[in-house]
Design an enzyme around this catalytic site. Structure first.
Site: not given
Ligand code: NAI
Length: 417
Positions: A274, A297
């Site tokens: 990015e 993003h």
């Molecule tokens: P979170 O930690 O609450 O949830 C992530 C989930 O993924 C967990 O339940 C975990 O067990 C699961 N997980 C981990 N490895 C896995 C795998 N190999 N296969 C399947 N499931 C798996 O995280 P949250 O807050 O829901 O964020 C998710 C993603 O969104 C993160 O990567 C974060 O960086 C991204 N994000 C992006 C934003 C944007 O501006 N586009 C803003 C906020 C978050």
């Protein structure tokens, strides 16, 4: 001894200096002021390194966003610093280990923008199922594609959510409100919300989903989780959304599948590479596709999320400053403390080495001071012990603090009345 890395502290709120950089949301400053902190300084931008080091000479609480780099070297110029707040999600900009060694907890706001991401994903689900990205681009060029071909309602379609955490669960609930069937895959067993159904494998999800959305963290297991093989397992005409991390999806494989028509459309908010600033040009193999929604993003970037982040991080720093709680600090033993009304509270941060606690307790028994409550949490490097004592007079408690300071291996002490 404490003096090598930080002073003893037992300051009134009016003497605690708070510096908020990079235009941190007003709410943060308002919360410090409302709590009685009068020295709250703000800058709209990041400070150049020389100005930053000058400013840090007298700062106790620092708030930054993603542009301010807090290196070990910078920390050596911040003798009074007791807490850092990252008013964002990531904390890569801070040398967390160096901060921990100096007894400085670092706080962030990992979930303040959950709803913002979920809402954008919901919008993208509808737009992709209707083929709107392509029709929008064509209409801008003066073309007129008035046709129902490939345009589908969300109602009754199956949404596959990979990663059923904070964002994934929100997306699931919103999608169900549209009448979608929700299936999810997570490596951890998760309670299904609403009528969502867990599937046992990624393949099982790819097999049934009309639209796939990714909400996993960046880990070695999620790196290139979706590539050529996984896309081939999706039903023809599937749409794919990635608002998680750029390294989760192989965009060359996506480009090939958009060319062949196997993927009907995609919405991508995060990219393996990015631009570092808004002045830098963005490159991607997906630029040429009308059926791709590409966003810079911004999944979590809303005014509401900024406000929530301001409030969440300020609250964590206030709790630490007023009460000693380190709950959800990213680099520090986590201690959640009750109020200490009517008590004096001593905070002792030390290197985690044998015999520390007995030396701490010895100070209190030698002075025949009744310990009303004690809390201890350690990690491999640092120990954090909090001792509430029945108040004698302030001078006596300061004597105790001085003695705690004298214990070899002490990093920092504070005293809260
Ligand atoms: P979170 O930690 O609450 O949830 C992530 C989930 O993924 C967990 O339940 C975990 O067990 C699961 N997980 C981990 N490895 C896995 C795998 N190999 N296969 C399947 N499931 C798996 O995280 P949250 O807050 O829901 O964020 C998710 C993603 O969104 C993160 O990567 C974060 O960086 C991204 N994000 C992006 C934003 C944007 O501006 N586009 C803003 C906020 C978050």
């Amino acid at each position: 001894m404490a003096s090598d890395s930080g002073p003893r502290m037992s300051l009134d709120k009016g003497n605690i200096s708070v510096l908020l950089l990079e235009g941190v949301h007003d709410r943060a400053a308002e919360m410090f002021v409302a709590d009685g902190y009068t020295q709250v300084m703000r800058h709209a931008k990041a400070l150049p390194p020389d100005q930053l080091t000058d400013a840090l000479a007298s700062v106790h609480i620092l708030g930054i966003r993603s542009r301010t780099q807090i290196t070990e070297q910078i920390l050596t110029t911040a003798p009074k610093l007791m807490a850092i707040g990252c008013f964002c999600i990531g904390t890569d900009q801070v040398d967390l280990a160096a901060a921990r060694r100096r007894g400085i907890p670092v706080f962030n706001a990992p979930f303040s923008n959950t709803r913002s991401v979920a809402e954008l994903v919901l919008a993208e689900i509808i737009l992709l199922l209707r083929g709107i990205p392509h029709k929008n681009a064509a209409t801008h060029r003066g073309e007129w594609i008035k046709s129902a071909t490939g345009a589908r309602e969300a109602r009754g379609k199956t949404l596959g959510i990979i990663g059923y955490g904070h964002i994934g669960t929100q997306v699931g609930l919103l999608a169900e409100a549209l009448g979608m069937q929700v299936v999810f895959y997570d490596i951890v067993t998760k309670l299904a919300l609403g009528n969502a159904t867990a599937v046992r494998s990624l393949e099982a999800l790819l097999d049934v989903a009309d639209i796939v959305t990714l909400h996993v963290p960046e880990t070695p297991q999620t790196r290139w989780l979706i590539g050529r093989d996984q896309i081939a397992k999706m039903k023809p005409g599937t749409a794919l959304i990635n608002a998680a991390r750029g390294t989760v999806v192989d965009l060359e494989a996506v480009a090939a599948a958009l060319d062949s028509g196997h993927l009907a459309g995609v919405a991508i908010d995060v990219f393996p590479k990015e631009p570092q600033s808004n002045d830098e040009r963005f490159e991607s193999p997906l630029l040429r596709f009308d059926q791709a929604i590409l966003t810079p993003h911004v999944g979590g970037s809303t005014l509401e999320a900024q406000q929530n982040i301001g409030g969440e991080v300020a609250e964590k720093m206030l709790r630490y400053s007023n009460n000693g709680s380190t709950l959800s600090a990213v680099n520090f033993p986590e201690v959640s403390l009750p109020e200490h009304i009517g008590k004096h509270r001593l905070l002792h941060i030390h290197r985690n080495q044998p015999g520390m606690l007995s030396q701490v307790n010895d100070v209190f028994s030698r002075h025949r001071v009744n310990v009303a409550a004690q809390y201890l949490q350690t990690d491999a490097e640092i120990g954090y012990v909090v001792i509430d004592v029945d108040p004698t007079d302030r001078g006596d408690t300061r004597t105790l603090q001085r003695e705690l300071d004298g214990i070899a291996g002490t990093v920092r002490t504070r005293l809260l009345y």
